[in-house]
Write a protein that holds these residues in place. Structure first.
Motif, PDB file in Angstrom:
ATOM      1  N   ASP A 110     -30.795   7.531  -7.346  1.00 30.59           N
ATOM      2  CA  ASP A 110     -30.129   8.437  -6.409  1.00 30.59           C
ATOM      3  C   ASP A 110     -31.176   9.148  -5.543  1.00 30.59           C
ATOM      4  OD1 ASP A 110     -27.793   7.706  -7.617  1.00 30.59           O
ATOM      5  OD2 ASP A 110     -27.341   9.666  -8.494  1.00 30.59           O
ATOM      6  N   GLY A 111     -30.954   9.165  -4.248  1.00 31.79           N
ATOM      7  CA  GLY A 111     -31.878   9.828  -3.337  1.00 31.79           C
ATOM      8  C   GLY A 111     -33.184   9.104  -3.101  1.00 31.79           C
ATOM      9  N   ILE A 112     -33.266   7.841  -3.507  1.00 31.83           N
ATOM     10  CA  ILE A 112     -34.537   7.102  -3.424  1.00 31.83           C
ATOM     11  C   ILE A 112     -34.947   6.835  -1.982  1.00 31.83           C
ATOM     12  CG2 ILE A 112     -33.415   4.848  -3.601  1.00 31.83           C
ATOM     13  CD1 ILE A 112     -36.866   5.852  -5.020  1.00 31.83           C
ATOM     14  N   PHE A 113     -33.993   6.686  -1.072  1.00 36.34           N
ATOM     15  CA  PHE A 113     -34.356   6.309   0.295  1.00 36.34           C
ATOM     16  C   PHE A 113     -35.296   7.334   0.942  1.00 36.34           C
ATOM     17  CE2 PHE A 113     -30.045   3.985   0.580  1.00 36.34           C
ATOM     18  CZ  PHE A 113     -30.597   2.848   0.008  1.00 36.34           C
ATOM     19  N   GLU A 114     -35.074   8.603   0.662  1.00 33.97           N
ATOM     20  CA  GLU A 114     -35.926   9.628   1.272  1.00 33.97           C
ATOM     21  C   GLU A 114     -37.395   9.422   0.898  1.00 33.97           C
ATOM     22  OE1 GLU A 114     -34.539  13.511   0.356  1.00 33.97           O
ATOM     23  OE2 GLU A 114     -32.506  13.159   1.119  1.00 33.97           O
ATOM     24  N   ARG A 115     -37.645   9.015  -0.344  1.00 25.73           N
ATOM     25  CA  ARG A 115     -39.020   8.806  -0.788  1.00 25.73           C
ATOM     26  C   ARG A 115     -39.520   7.419  -0.419  1.00 25.73           C
ATOM     27  NH1 ARG A 115     -36.286  10.383  -5.241  1.00 25.73           N
ATOM     28  NH2 ARG A 115     -36.883   8.601  -6.528  1.00 25.73           N
ATOM     29  N   ALA A 116     -38.633   6.435  -0.498  1.00 26.62           N
ATOM     30  CA  ALA A 116     -39.064   5.042  -0.328  1.00 26.62           C
ATOM     31  C   ALA A 116     -39.377   4.697   1.120  1.00 26.62           C
ATOM     32  CB  ALA A 116     -37.992   4.096  -0.857  1.00 26.62           C
ATOM     33  N   ASP A 117     -38.629   5.273   2.046  1.00 31.87           N
ATOM     34  CA  ASP A 117     -38.766   4.855   3.443  1.00 31.87           C
ATOM     35  C   ASP A 117     -40.141   5.170   4.027  1.00 31.87           C
ATOM     36  OD1 ASP A 117     -36.209   3.977   3.208  1.00 31.87           O
ATOM     37  OD2 ASP A 117     -35.302   5.455   4.551  1.00 31.87           O
ATOM     38  N   ALA A 118     -40.814   6.162   3.468  1.00 32.77           N
ATOM     39  CA  ALA A 118     -42.163   6.476   3.952  1.00 32.77           C
ATOM     40  C   ALA A 118     -43.168   5.417   3.530  1.00 32.77           C
ATOM     41  CB  ALA A 118     -42.600   7.840   3.424  1.00 32.77           C
ATOM     42  N   VAL A 119     -42.896   4.759   2.411  1.00 27.00           N
ATOM     43  CA  VAL A 119     -43.791   3.721   1.887  1.00 27.00           C
ATOM     44  C   VAL A 119     -43.377   2.344   2.373  1.00 27.00           C
ATOM     45  CG1 VAL A 119     -44.691   2.678  -0.243  1.00 27.00           C
ATOM     46  CG2 VAL A 119     -44.220   5.141  -0.157  1.00 27.00           C
ATOM     47  N   LEU A 120     -42.062   2.110   2.405  1.00 25.43           N
ATOM     48  CA  LEU A 120     -41.511   0.818   2.814  1.00 25.43           C
ATOM     49  C   LEU A 120     -40.497   1.062   3.930  1.00 25.43           C
ATOM     50  CD1 LEU A 120     -40.910  -0.695  -0.741  1.00 25.43           C
ATOM     51  CD2 LEU A 120     -42.591  -1.505   0.903  1.00 25.43           C
ATOM     52  N   PRO A 121     -40.927   1.124   5.169  1.00 22.60           N
ATOM     53  CA  PRO A 121     -39.987   1.344   6.276  1.00 22.60           C
ATOM     54  C   PRO A 121     -38.851   0.327   6.229  1.00 22.60           C
ATOM     55  CG  PRO A 121     -42.242   1.474   7.060  1.00 22.60           C
ATOM     56  CD  PRO A 121     -42.314   0.987   5.643  1.00 22.60           C
ATOM     57  N   PRO A 122     -37.601   0.787   6.284  1.00 22.34           N
ATOM     58  CA  PRO A 122     -36.466  -0.133   6.101  1.00 22.34           C
ATOM     59  C   PRO A 122     -36.437  -1.284   7.098  1.00 22.34           C
ATOM     60  CG  PRO A 122     -35.737   2.045   6.824  1.00 22.34           C
ATOM     61  CD  PRO A 122     -37.163   2.180   6.440  1.00 22.34           C
ATOM     62  N   ALA A 123     -36.843  -1.045   8.341  1.00 24.10           N
ATOM     63  CA  ALA A 123     -36.843  -2.137   9.325  1.00 24.10           C
ATOM     64  C   ALA A 123     -37.839  -3.217   8.936  1.00 24.10           C
ATOM     65  CB  ALA A 123     -37.161  -1.598  10.716  1.00 24.10           C
ATOM     66  N   ASP A 124     -39.007  -2.810   8.472  1.00 27.29           N
ATOM     67  CA  ASP A 124     -40.025  -3.782   8.049  1.00 27.29           C
ATOM     68  C   ASP A 124     -39.583  -4.526   6.795  1.00 27.29           C
ATOM     69  OD1 ASP A 124     -41.490  -2.800  10.153  1.00 27.29           O
ATOM     70  OD2 ASP A 124     -42.868  -1.622   8.902  1.00 27.29           O
ATOM     71  N   LEU A 125     -38.957  -3.793   5.875  1.00 24.42           N
ATOM     72  CA  LEU A 125     -38.514  -4.408   4.627  1.00 24.42           C
ATOM     73  C   LEU A 125     -37.460  -5.472   4.904  1.00 24.42           C
ATOM     74  CD1 LEU A 125     -38.997  -4.165   1.553  1.00 24.42           C
ATOM     75  CD2 LEU A 125     -37.088  -2.554   1.473  1.00 24.42           C
ATOM     76  N   TYR A 126     -36.510  -5.178   5.786  1.00 21.74           N
ATOM     77  CA  TYR A 126     -35.464  -6.152   6.092  1.00 21.74           C
ATOM     78  C   TYR A 126     -36.030  -7.347   6.846  1.00 21.74           C
ATOM     79  CZ  TYR A 126     -30.921  -8.074   7.332  1.00 21.74           C
ATOM     80  OH  TYR A 126     -29.840  -8.916   7.449  1.00 21.74           O
ATOM     81  N   ALA A 127     -36.949  -7.097   7.772  1.00 20.23           N
ATOM     82  CA  ALA A 127     -37.544  -8.196   8.540  1.00 20.23           C
ATOM     83  C   ALA A 127     -38.279  -9.169   7.627  1.00 20.23           C
ATOM     84  CB  ALA A 127     -38.493  -7.647   9.599  1.00 20.23           C
ATOM     85  N   ALA A 128     -38.799  -8.668   6.509  1.00 20.39           N
ATOM     86  CA  ALA A 128     -39.518  -9.538   5.566  1.00 20.39           C
ATOM     87  C   ALA A 128     -38.581 -10.216   4.579  1.00 20.39           C
ATOM     88  CB  ALA A 128     -40.561  -8.720   4.802  1.00 20.39           C
ATOM     89  N   THR A 129     -37.624  -9.456   4.020  1.00 22.08           N
ATOM     90  CA  THR A 129     -36.819  -9.973   2.915  1.00 22.08           C
ATOM     91  C   THR A 129     -35.407 -10.365   3.309  1.00 22.08           C
ATOM     92  OG1 THR A 129     -35.920  -7.816   2.241  1.00 22.08           O
ATOM     93  CG2 THR A 129     -38.104  -8.430   1.392  1.00 22.08           C
ATOM     94  N   GLY A 130     -34.845  -9.738   4.350  1.00 18.03           N
ATOM     95  CA  GLY A 130     -33.467 -10.010   4.744  1.00 18.03           C
ATOM     96  C   GLY A 130     -32.433  -9.509   3.764  1.00 18.03           C
ATOM     97  N   ILE A 131     -32.816  -8.605   2.866  1.00 20.10           N
ATOM     98  CA  ILE A 131     -31.905  -8.144   1.823  1.00 20.10           C
ATOM     99  C   ILE A 131     -31.295  -6.801   2.216  1.00 20.10           C
ATOM    100  CG2 ILE A 131     -31.739  -7.399  -0.595  1.00 20.10           C
ATOM    101  CD1 ILE A 131     -32.000 -10.449  -0.157  1.00 20.10           C
ATOM    102  N   GLN A 132     -29.993  -6.683   1.976  1.00 12.72           N
ATOM    103  CA  GLN A 132     -29.249  -5.488   2.327  1.00 12.72           C
ATOM    104  C   GLN A 132     -29.846  -4.238   1.677  1.00 12.72           C
ATOM    105  OE1 GLN A 132     -25.323  -5.769   0.572  1.00 12.72           O
ATOM    106  NE2 GLN A 132     -26.172  -6.684  -1.269  1.00 12.72           N
ATOM    107  N   ARG A 133     -29.614  -3.128   2.285  1.00  8.53           N
ATOM    108  CA  ARG A 133     -30.104  -1.843   1.792  1.00  8.53           C
ATOM    109  C   ARG A 133     -29.116  -1.286   0.773  1.00  8.53           C
ATOM    110  NH1 ARG A 133     -33.642   2.296   3.602  1.00  8.53           N
ATOM    111  NH2 ARG A 133     -32.798   4.422   3.714  1.00  8.53           N
ATOM    112  N   GLN A 134     -29.508  -1.314  -0.487  1.00  7.29           N
ATOM    113  CA  GLN A 134     -28.712  -0.731  -1.559  1.00  7.29           C
ATOM    114  C   GLN A 134     -29.657   0.053  -2.466  1.00  7.29           C
ATOM    115  OE1 GLN A 134     -25.538  -0.779  -1.749  1.00  7.29           O
ATOM    116  NE2 GLN A 134     -24.660  -2.702  -1.014  1.00  7.29           N
ATOM    117  N   PRO A 135     -29.259   1.239  -2.931  1.00  8.66           N
ATOM    118  CA  PRO A 135     -30.178   2.044  -3.748  1.00  8.66           C
ATOM    119  C   PRO A 135     -30.570   1.389  -5.054  1.00  8.66           C
ATOM    120  CG  PRO A 135     -27.956   2.978  -3.766  1.00  8.66           C
ATOM    121  CD  PRO A 135     -27.967   1.919  -2.705  1.00  8.66           C
ATOM    122  N   PHE A 136     -29.742   0.442  -5.537  1.00  5.97           N
ATOM    123  CA  PHE A 136     -30.044  -0.192  -6.823  1.00  5.97           C
ATOM    124  C   PHE A 136     -30.889  -1.451  -6.682  1.00  5.97           C
ATOM    125  CE2 PHE A 136     -25.614  -1.323  -5.621  1.00  5.97           C
ATOM    126  CZ  PHE A 136     -25.804  -2.657  -5.313  1.00  5.97           C
TER     127      PHE A 136
END
Length: 497
Positions: A110-136
């Motif tokens: 819960d609330g992981i996106f706030e911490r994770a996005d600074a390390v793994l920008p969501p746009a970069d993560l999707y461009a590499a993996t193509g996997i949907q954004r889900q907290p789990f």
């Protein structure tokens, strides 16, 4: 029944969020035959402050199921295992589990996106993996684990997803199967291998992970200890070990103009693509590119699915429900209330939804509020009230909200698929437990404006068996086995009204 020496049997171990099954399949006169041999529970337990899978219960269920095959005289030539995605175990150098097998619905992310996005920008993560954004997603689970228990990652020598672990317990061989690995959010969508930049961003040792192995590979035979327990030896073959990957293989679609809908706890709506779609538009719509058999890509939208119905049924059957008003958990019931209590079957709930027509309230089924609420009924009521709609009171109205909301999400998914793929579609093929719900199927056809072909029910188990049967030479291709499945099991058509 044919003798084992004359008939080749195949065993599919299919484990979902609440139970597991061992199915035996074979080919007879060109048709695929299927029988359930054993069923066992899959239970989450509260351990060390988290909701965790009872891994030893799963191992025992698999072994008991395989032993039941021998007892029935249906000794399989091969065994395949599929489960849900995202969850994993860590092993140390001695092969002992490090920590617990925490379940994806646990609140630790819960609330992981706030911490994770600074390390793994969501746009970069999707461009590499193509996997949907889900907290789990596994990538976020591992980030949380590194914050909470860094010592576990320091001790860990191997990362195995749940079906990988069960394969290891059967064979003594460790693998990371590709389709399940693709759900982690750490696999490069093009190379189909672990993305080193993502591993480095998480501070994970690269040798924790094995190069993904494609479905269809033969892992090896059963260990002597397992043979002694189940009464035979067999080859363990990797199916598409992510259950949706297996389910999609069982869709008897006639051509590429069909949309696939695997309808169970989750509704997975999408198509098969030869290449991933990694565009910003695709990310904005939260479509995912999960790996499939023969490096196909399951391009799909993950919709909440029958989880909401299952949760409401459990709640109604476990908590007092009187005079059209739900008594919140913990509220004492009077003797008169207890006398009014009843048990609802899924058929009862469907009929109550019909009777509630034309009640028209709806919710966003993909809202995180419905992922794991203390009360699904209360969450639905709160969402309806917050949006200014009439708040549902009766079980029928609650069910009507769920059905309208599900098919509304399906209709939106169809339009998104058209826009993102540039394709036109002629039908929706529904497989899995939800294909038995005629009310939902008809509402889906009406909402989407497309005919719905419902069946087979046992999509995941059949897809698991399909890979084994192709590996054994029973069928030459996916197209051939899909055609056989279409001939072997009843398919019901629903046309838009």
């Amino acid at each position: 029944m044919a003798e084992t020496g004359q008939q080749r049997y195949f065993a599919a171990v299919d484990i979902g969020a609440s139970s597991g099954r061992v199915l035996v399949g074979w080919v007879e006169d060109g048709a695929v035959k299927l029988e359930e041999v054993h069923r066992f529970d899959n239970i989450q337990r509260r351990v060390n402050g988290h909701d965790c899978w009872d891994i030893e219960m799963l191992v025992e269920g698999v072994l008991a199921g395989l032993a039941a095959c021998a007892e029935r005289g249906q000794v399989p030539v091969s065994v395949g295992i599929d489960t849900w995605g995202c969850d994993f175990v860590l092993l140390d150098e001695a092969g002992q589990m490090v920590g617990d097998a925490v379940a994806y619905r646990d609140a630790r992310t819960d609330g992981i996106f706030e911490r994770a996005d600074a390390v793994l920008p969501p746009a970069d993560l999707y461009a590499a993996t193509g996997i949907q954004r889900q907290p789990f997603n596994t990538v976020y689970q591992l980030m949380t684990l590194s914050e909470e228990h860094p010592e576990q990652l320091e001790r860990a020598a191997r990362f195995l997803m749940i079906p990988d672990y069960l394969v290891w317990r059967l064979t003594g061989v460790q693998v990371n199967e590709y389709t399940n690995a693709s759900t982690t959010g750490m696999l490069d969508a093009v190379s189909c291998d672990w993305d080193p930049k993502i591993l480095d961003a998480l501070g994970l040792a690269h040798d924790l992970f094995l190069k993904p192995t494609m479905p269809g590979a033969v892992v090896g035979g059963l260990t002597p200890e397992v043979q002694a327990r189940v009464g035979f030896d067999a080859q363990v073959v990797l199916p598409a070990s992510h259950d949706t990957g297996s389910a999609y293989l069982a869709v008897p679609a006639q051509d590429e103009s069909s949309i696939f809908l695997s309808s169970g706890t989750w509704s997975l709506m999408g198509v098969e693509n030869p290449e991933p779609i990694l565009t910003p538009e695709s990310r904005a719509q939260n479509f995912t590119n999960e790996g499939g058999y023969e490096r196909r890509y399951r391009y799909l939208k993950n919709i909440m699915g029958l989880w909401m119905i299952q949760s409401v049924r459990r709640e109604l059957n476990g908590v007092e429900y009187v005079a059209g008003k739900h008594a919140e958990q913990g509220e004492a019931a009077t003797a008169a209330q207890r006398a009014e209590r009843r048990t609802y079957s899924f058929g009862d709930l469907i009929e109550l939804a019909r009777q509630a027509e034309p009640y028209e309230a709806f919710v966003d089924v993909d809202d995180a509020a419905f992922l794991s609420p203390d009360s699904m009924i209360a969450a639905i009521r709160q969402a309806c009230g917050a949006s200014g709609q009439e708040v549902p009171q009766t079980p029928g109205q609650i069910m009507r909200v769920i059905y309208r909301s599900l098919v509304g999400s399906y209709a939106a998914g169809v339009e998104q698929l058209r826009a993102l793929t540039g394709r036109t579609f002629s039908a929706i093929n529904v497989i899995g437990g939800g294909c038995q719900d005629a009310y939902l199927n008809q509402l889906t056809a009406d909402a989407c404006g497309l005919p719905v072909f419902a069946g087979p029910v046992e999509g995941t188990g059949l897809g698991n068996l399909a890979v084994q049967m192709i590996a054994a030479g029973e069928f030459a291709s996916v197209g051939e086995v899909r055609a056989a499945i279409g001939r072997s099991f009843p398919i019901q058509r629903y046309d838009p009204r």
